[in-house]
Design a protein around this motif. Sequence first.
Motif, PDB file in Angstrom:
ATOM      1  N   PRO A  99       7.919  -3.773  -6.784  1.00 37.44           N
ATOM      2  CA  PRO A  99       6.565  -3.369  -7.173  1.00 37.44           C
ATOM      3  C   PRO A  99       5.518  -4.158  -6.388  1.00 37.44           C
ATOM      4  N   ASN A 100       4.335  -3.575  -6.291  1.00 36.69           N
ATOM      5  CA  ASN A 100       3.213  -4.288  -5.685  1.00 36.69           C
ATOM      6  C   ASN A 100       2.859  -5.492  -6.551  1.00 36.69           C
ATOM      7  N   ARG A 101       2.111  -6.406  -5.988  1.00 38.11           N
ATOM      8  CA  ARG A 101       1.643  -7.543  -6.778  1.00 38.11           C
ATOM      9  C   ARG A 101       0.561  -7.097  -7.741  1.00 38.11           C
ATOM     10  N   ALA A 102       0.351  -7.900  -8.780  1.00 37.52           N
ATOM     11  CA  ALA A 102      -0.662  -7.615  -9.787  1.00 37.52           C
ATOM     12  C   ALA A 102      -1.286  -8.938 -10.216  1.00 37.52           C
ATOM     13  N   PRO A 103      -2.472  -8.898 -10.806  1.00 38.80           N
ATOM     14  CA  PRO A 103      -3.100 -10.140 -11.254  1.00 38.80           C
ATOM     15  C   PRO A 103      -2.148 -10.939 -12.143  1.00 38.80           C
ATOM     16  N   GLU A 104      -2.055 -12.214 -11.868  1.00 35.76           N
ATOM     17  CA  GLU A 104      -1.110 -13.069 -12.586  1.00 35.76           C
ATOM     18  C   GLU A 104      -1.362 -13.131 -14.089  1.00 35.76           C
ATOM     19  N   SER A 105      -2.571 -12.924 -14.539  1.00 38.19           N
ATOM     20  CA  SER A 105      -2.866 -13.065 -15.965  1.00 38.19           C
ATOM     21  C   SER A 105      -2.061 -12.112 -16.833  1.00 38.19           C
ATOM     22  N   GLY A 106      -1.805 -10.926 -16.371  1.00 33.11           N
ATOM     23  CA  GLY A 106      -1.069  -9.967 -17.175  1.00 33.11           C
ATOM     24  C   GLY A 106       0.366  -9.751 -16.738  1.00 33.11           C
ATOM     25  N   TRP A 107       0.707 -10.218 -15.551  1.00 33.34           N
ATOM     26  CA  TRP A 107       2.022  -9.952 -14.989  1.00 33.34           C
ATOM     27  C   TRP A 107       2.653 -11.222 -14.426  1.00 33.34           C
TER      28      TRP A 107
ATOM     29  N   ASP B 107      20.472   1.065  -0.174  1.00 32.57           N
ATOM     30  CA  ASP B 107      20.671   1.489   1.210  1.00 32.57           C
ATOM     31  C   ASP B 107      19.492   1.013   2.056  1.00 32.57           C
ATOM     32  N   VAL B 108      18.307   1.030   1.445  1.00 33.39           N
ATOM     33  CA  VAL B 108      17.083   0.522   2.083  1.00 33.39           C
ATOM     34  C   VAL B 108      16.281  -0.199   1.007  1.00 33.39           C
ATOM     35  N   LEU B 109      15.764  -1.372   1.340  1.00 30.22           N
ATOM     36  CA  LEU B 109      14.874  -2.110   0.453  1.00 30.22           C
ATOM     37  C   LEU B 109      13.489  -2.165   1.085  1.00 30.22           C
ATOM     38  N   VAL B 110      12.481  -1.770   0.330  1.00 29.18           N
ATOM     39  CA  VAL B 110      11.089  -1.848   0.767  1.00 29.18           C
ATOM     40  C   VAL B 110      10.434  -2.918  -0.106  1.00 29.18           C
ATOM     41  N   ASP B 111      10.091  -4.046   0.492  1.00 30.61           N
ATOM     42  CA  ASP B 111       9.606  -5.193  -0.276  1.00 30.61           C
ATOM     43  C   ASP B 111       8.080  -5.235  -0.295  1.00 30.61           C
ATOM     44  N   HIS B 112       7.488  -4.359  -1.099  1.00 33.85           N
ATOM     45  CA  HIS B 112       6.032  -4.325  -1.227  1.00 33.85           C
ATOM     46  C   HIS B 112       5.499  -5.642  -1.781  1.00 33.85           C
ATOM     47  N   HIS B 113       6.219  -6.204  -2.723  1.00 30.44           N
ATOM     48  CA  HIS B 113       5.743  -7.426  -3.380  1.00 30.44           C
ATOM     49  C   HIS B 113       5.532  -8.552  -2.358  1.00 30.44           C
ATOM     50  N   ALA B 114       6.447  -8.672  -1.410  1.00 29.31           N
ATOM     51  CA  ALA B 114       6.356  -9.729  -0.406  1.00 29.31           C
ATOM     52  C   ALA B 114       5.239  -9.495   0.600  1.00 29.31           C
ATOM     53  N   THR B 115       4.912  -8.244   0.862  1.00 30.31           N
ATOM     54  CA  THR B 115       3.932  -7.936   1.916  1.00 30.31           C
ATOM     55  C   THR B 115       2.556  -7.563   1.380  1.00 30.31           C
ATOM     56  N   TRP B 116       2.389  -7.581   0.064  1.00 29.01           N
ATOM     57  CA  TRP B 116       1.129  -7.157  -0.547  1.00 29.01           C
ATOM     58  C   TRP B 116       0.050  -8.182  -0.232  1.00 29.01           C
ATOM     59  N   ASP B 117      -0.929  -7.807   0.585  1.00 28.88           N
ATOM     60  CA  ASP B 117      -1.952  -8.780   0.980  1.00 28.88           C
ATOM     61  C   ASP B 117      -3.371  -8.231   0.914  1.00 28.88           C
ATOM     62  N   GLY B 118      -3.547  -7.115   0.250  1.00 32.89           N
ATOM     63  CA  GLY B 118      -4.875  -6.511   0.202  1.00 32.89           C
ATOM     64  C   GLY B 118      -5.759  -7.029  -0.911  1.00 32.89           C
TER      65      GLY B 118
END
Length: 190
Positions: A113-121, A137-148
């Motif tokens: 999953p994408n990152r989220a504000p730490e207060s709730g997650w 078969d494929v891993l897409v690591d949104h959490h690691a690359t989320w920088d917006g």
Amino acid sequence: MSTVWLFTGDSVTQGALHTFGWRDYTQLFAERVRFELNRPADAVINTGVSGQKVSELDVEGAVLRHRPDVVVLMFGLNDCAAGPAGLPAFVRDYAAVISRVRRAGAKVVLQTPNRAPESGWADLPAYAEAVRSLDADVLVDHHATWDGGEHWMGSGCHPNEYGHRALARNLLRALDLWEPVGVSGSLFIP
């Protein structure tokens, strides 16, 4: 040969409300594959449900009845509300879904999953790490690359149109379907 791509997960996959009328990442993926890559016979199906946890996924009804070739899964945002005590069940339930999808002959693409504000997650990083540990078969690591930061968020844990563009770009890159804008006439917005 055509491919049936099936996406399922929670509200981020469903693309409801927080895109404010813009396309979600599954719709951007469909445009890239079906139009830009000239694969109109491919089907892109989205069965994501807002609020859904991996333990609530109806694998037969929401996934296998569509006879997918590739199943793209993204869970964790709702699941992490169970805290550290919920991690073993999350991993067990997710592994069971993956096993069932594979027995049906489909490839499995897992997305953190994408990152989220730490207060709730606050427990979300541990759930993202759990997804990384599963057999994909494929891993897409949104959490690691989320920088917006907030620029990519609609509200709470939900990406806005810019966040969905980032999700689509990460997915397309992981599947080797990405080309930068301007290459081969790509209309995809980075």
